[in-house]
Write a protein that holds these residues in place. Structure first.
Motif, PDB file in Angstrom:
ATOM      1  N   TYR A   1      -6.679   1.507  -7.510  1.00 56.56           N
ATOM      2  CA  TYR A   1      -5.976   1.766  -6.247  1.00 56.56           C
ATOM      3  C   TYR A   1      -6.900   1.488  -5.061  1.00 56.56           C
ATOM      4  CZ  TYR A   1      -3.943   4.431  -2.394  1.00 56.56           C
ATOM      5  OH  TYR A   1      -3.455   4.817  -1.171  1.00 56.56           O
TER       6      TYR A   1
ATOM      7  N   ALA B   1      -3.199  -4.121  -7.919  1.00 59.34           N
ATOM      8  CA  ALA B   1      -2.009  -3.268  -7.835  1.00 59.34           C
ATOM      9  C   ALA B   1      -1.300  -3.198  -9.185  1.00 59.34           C
ATOM     10  CB  ALA B   1      -1.061  -3.797  -6.755  1.00 59.34           C
TER      11      ALA B   1
ATOM     12  N   ALA C   1      -3.333  -0.922 -11.355  1.00 61.23           N
ATOM     13  CA  ALA C   1      -3.175   0.480 -10.962  1.00 61.23           C
ATOM     14  C   ALA C   1      -1.866   1.059 -11.485  1.00 61.23           C
ATOM     15  CB  ALA C   1      -3.239   0.602  -9.432  1.00 61.23           C
TER      16      ALA C   1
ATOM     17  N   LEU D   1       2.169   1.762  -3.532  1.00 61.60           N
ATOM     18  CA  LEU D   1       1.108   2.286  -4.396  1.00 61.60           C
ATOM     19  C   LEU D   1       0.808   3.746  -4.075  1.00 61.60           C
ATOM     20  CD1 LEU D   1      -1.499  -0.612  -4.648  1.00 61.60           C
ATOM     21  CD2 LEU D   1      -0.138   0.357  -6.480  1.00 61.60           C
TER      22      LEU D   1
ATOM     23  N   ASN E   1       0.824  -1.210   0.000  1.00 65.81           N
ATOM     24  CA  ASN E   1       0.000   0.000   0.000  1.00 65.81           C
ATOM     25  C   ASN E   1       0.857   1.260   0.000  1.00 65.81           C
ATOM     26  OD1 ASN E   1      -2.293  -1.583   0.062  1.00 65.81           O
ATOM     27  ND2 ASN E   1      -2.565  -1.441   2.275  1.00 65.81           N
TER      28      ASN E   1
ATOM     29  N   THR F   1      -7.321   4.604 -12.687  1.00 64.51           N
ATOM     30  CA  THR F   1      -6.222   4.438 -11.738  1.00 64.51           C
ATOM     31  C   THR F   1      -6.725   4.475 -10.298  1.00 64.51           C
ATOM     32  OG1 THR F   1      -4.747   5.540 -13.304  1.00 64.51           O
ATOM     33  CG2 THR F   1      -3.982   5.342 -11.044  1.00 64.51           C
TER      34      THR F   1
ATOM     35  N   ILE G   1       0.870   6.790  -6.707  1.00 64.01           N
ATOM     36  CA  ILE G   1      -0.328   7.602  -6.968  1.00 64.01           C
ATOM     37  C   ILE G   1      -0.053   9.069  -6.662  1.00 64.01           C
ATOM     38  CG2 ILE G   1      -2.713   8.016  -6.299  1.00 64.01           C
ATOM     39  CD1 ILE G   1      -2.378   5.527  -7.959  1.00 64.01           C
TER      40      ILE G   1
END
Length: 726
Positions: free
Chosen positions: A376, A256, A259, A200, A197, A372, A204
């Protein structure tokens, strides 16, 4: 302000040098907690494998702890588990191949040597084309076959027992590493999920910040995206191991992956929008007034994501802006009253048309951003009964595969010739170790840097092994005393693997140390046996290094040139490719981009690095817009005359040569743009006009990118020869 006082005395210089020298070994006397736990865990696992092998009275117990150290990975527990699994798979195939070759070629020495060497080269070829530890399993199958096959030359009737014993060592090492690793795995599932996480979140946030800067006209945002692309590729490669650590109960890893792929698409569309904004100078104030609203929503979205709050509301507001973009385009088709001269009116209509193009691109960018954010959210909030799967095949480097295969075959054949000339009883072992060295080196992008580290590590293993064998081990009478003697040398190897600067040397040292010591039941190594074992290992590494230096020696300039040629070939084949998804194109191009950037690590000229980065990104955007044009032609929205114009441009792209002469393509694209602009004024169908705007948008990016990056795309010569650091 205090002035800088240079060190002038000899004593002060000596103290500084001694301080730096002592600090360089900080990884030994002051390691991090994670490095210490990794070294301790792997050392205990190797001792457990050795103890079981000695207890079972196996003929060569050294292979069990060697397996543990070969599989050891400090980056993540998932990597160690994956490597151990694929090592077991590769071992099984290698054992089967060895038994087959020994049975098929009795009393045919040269044919046997040639066939086994060719089999190892083929395994190396396939391993180079693969990724992750599947490649390791393939090359392992090759050199495991060589070790068993050449080891049974003097006793071919015992090939089955030898193969079973070698396979047992590997499986024993894998079992010991997995068993001890489970004891040290504290909260593995939750830690892996948190790390995934966090990765990611970094991707992002970085993407949202970059897009916000790009749409504001900040050119530095494109330059800074280089680090973001590298991080995305690294995160994507680690997702597989995070999924293993999370026990694979859900499809978090698939979301993931999706994303990160969508992040790449968002960045590409953002760079395309930035290109169009710099190209179109005649605009109305409507688009300029709209940008701050988008930036404000992006900033609020970033804050919500950083605070781990629900961002669905901000996502809906951002999606509303997307539809406002499309609404502006629709409203702009209706004539408005204009009081002014005819010339000003024509400029005004051109500005409105340019606004349509930018609003269309911005709308597509915001649409991709929605995808995206959805992926996510699904990755960070797993749901039950989720059957989503996401997989993209990696790009294959056939050129490097052939080079590595030839290197391996030539090195093993040269070692076979040496064996026949000298009649050395360790000649077969040397040939097998040559195959092992070449197979290991081929897994790295820069074999030259790895080979010397591998040689240094083997020399350290030779020195430490000699010291232990002749001064400490002769007095050992129990397994407890043996582990006590080996504890410090093996712990140093583990700490070195956990330290990035000493990884290459330490991995070789830790793997070969059990081989140098020669741990056997009831057997003491004499000087001659130790000399033969160490010389066979040393000669195997030397043959491997010489092969990689003679056949296709590594050159950063040549490597980058080949990558540029690969980019151009793939770009040229896009208009006629049978199947090519935009995300696949983005992923494969991003992989090449990141690999190319790694070849520039030794280049200190930042302008050179930026030029390569801009060139690769230009190819990425050109390919993405080529696929968009292909999609328009395949659909039935636009009329046949428009399709003919688009096909002319795509046909011209397929005729790209290696000399970077893209002037005709640029001129043709601009001519088509002018004809489409003129054609759009008379078109009555709103859907067709929308598609024509999209076509002009794509052609503008293609023409502008080709014009600005002609030198990068000229793959007939090295790019920027004035760099002095290659």
């Amino acid at each position: 302000m205090a002035s800088f006082q240079p060190v002038t005395s000899w004593m002060e210089k000596h103290l500084l040098l001694r301080k730096d020298f002592i600090k360089s070994f900080e990884w030994i006397y002051a390691p991090s907690s994670s490095a210490f736990l990794f070294a301790l865990r792997t050392t205990i696992a190797s001792f457990l494998a050795l103890a079981i092998a000695l207890w079972l009275q196996m003929d060569s117990p050294k292979w069990a702890p060697m397996t543990v150290w070969v599989c050891a990975r400090n980056t993540s527990r998932g990597e160690t588990i994956s490597k151990a699994y694929w090592r077991a798979v590769g071992t099984v195939f290698g054992v089967i191949a060895a038994i087959f070759f020994v049975a098929v070629f009795p009393q045919q020495a040269w044919l046997f040597d040639l066939t086994v060497s060719l089999f190892v080269a083929i395994c190396v070829w396939f391993g180079t084309c693969m990724q992750s530890f599947k490649a390791y399993a393939m090359v392992l199958a090759g050199y495991t076959c060589a070790i068993i096959a050449f080891g049974s030359v003097n006793n071919p009737d015992g090939i089955f027992m030898l193969a079973m014993s070698r396979g047992t060592y590997i499986l024993l090492g894998v079992f010991a590493d997995s068993f001890v690793g489970r004891i040290f795995d504290f909260n593995l599932d939750s830690n892996a999920r948190k790390e995934l996480n966090d990765n990611l979140l970094f991707a992002i946030k970085g993407t949202l910040h970059s897009i916000s800067k790009m749409i504001s006209g900040d050119e530095k945002a494109i330059v800074s995206s280089q680090e973001l692309f590298t991080s995305i590729v690294n995160f994507n490669n680690l997702i597989e191991f995070r999924q293993i650590e999370m026990n694979g109960h859900d499809h978090t890893g698939d979301h993931a992956h999706a994303a990160l792929f969508s992040v790449t698409a968002v960045l590409s569309r953002g760079m395309g929008l930035a290109t169009q904004m710099s190209h179109f100078k005649n605009l109305t104030h409507d688009f300029e007034k709209f940008i701050p609203f988008v930036q404000d929503r992006l900033d609020k979205l970033i804050n919500r994501i950083e605070q781990e709050q629900d961002f669905k509301h901000e996502q809906r507001r951002l999606n509303k802006l997307r539809w406002e973009c499309r609404q502006y385009i629709t409203d702009s088709f209706y004539e408005k009253k204009y009081s002014g001269s005819i010339e000003d009116y024509e400029k005004y209509k051109e500005a409105i048309f340019n606004d349509r193009i930018l609003f269309r691109t911005l709308s597509e960018l915001l649409g991709e951003l929605q995808v995206t954010l959805d992926e996510y959210y699904k990755s960070t909030h797993p749901i039950s009964n989720d059957h989503f799967k996401f997989h993209v095949n990696p790009p294959l480097n056939y050129d490097l595969a052939w080079k590595n295969g030839i290197r391996t075959l030539m090195a093993m054949l040269a070692a076979c010739i040496m064996w026949y000339i000298t009649g050395w009883d360790k000649g077969g072992t040397t040939v097998a170790l040559v195959g092992m060295g070449c197979a290991r080196f081929c897994l790295f992008e820069n074999p030259s840097a790895v080979t010397w580290g591998w040689l240094k590590g083997s020399l350290w293993a030779l020195f430490v092994g000699w010291t232990l064998t002749f001064y400490f081990i002769p007095s050992v009478t129990s397994i407890e005393m043996l582990c006590a003697v080996l504890f410090i040398p093996t712990m140093i190897g583990g700490l070195g693997i956990a330290y990035p600067k000493t990884l290459g040397v330490s991995a070789s040292y830790a793997s070969y140390l059990p081989y140098m010591i020669g741990l056997d039941n009831g057997v003491r190594l004499d000087e001659i046996s130790f000399f033969n074992n160490s010389l066979s290992l040393f000669m195997g590494i030397i043959f491997s290094i010489v092969s990689f230096k003679i056949f296709y020696p590594y050159s950063p300039l040549k490597t980058r040139l080949h990558m540029r040629q690969t980019l151009l070939k793939r770009l040229r084949s896009l208009p006629t490719a049978l199947k090519c998804n935009p995300r696949i194109w983005l992923f494969q191009t991003t992989e090449l981009l990141v690999t190319m950037m790694r070849q520039l690590n030794t280049t200190q000229n930042t302008k050179v690095v930026q030029a390569y980065h801009f060139g690769a990104l230009a190819v990425m955007m050109i390919g993405l817009n080529i696929l968009r044009l292909r999609s328009m032609i395949a659909q039935d929205i636009v009329t046949d005359d428009i399709k003919i114009l688009l096909k002319i441009v795509l046909r011209r792209i397929t005729r790209f040569n290696m000399h970077g002469s893209y002037g005709r393509t640029v001129v043709m694209a601009h001519n088509v743009i002018r004809r489409l602009r003129k054609r759009e004024k008379t078109e009555k169908n709103l859907a067709v006009r929308m598609e024509m705007i999209a076509a002009i948008s794509c052609l503008t990016i293609i023409a502008d990118s080709l014009e600005k990056n002609a030198s990068f795309l000229d793959v007939n010569h090295y790019f920027l020869l004035n760099e002095k650091w290659d």
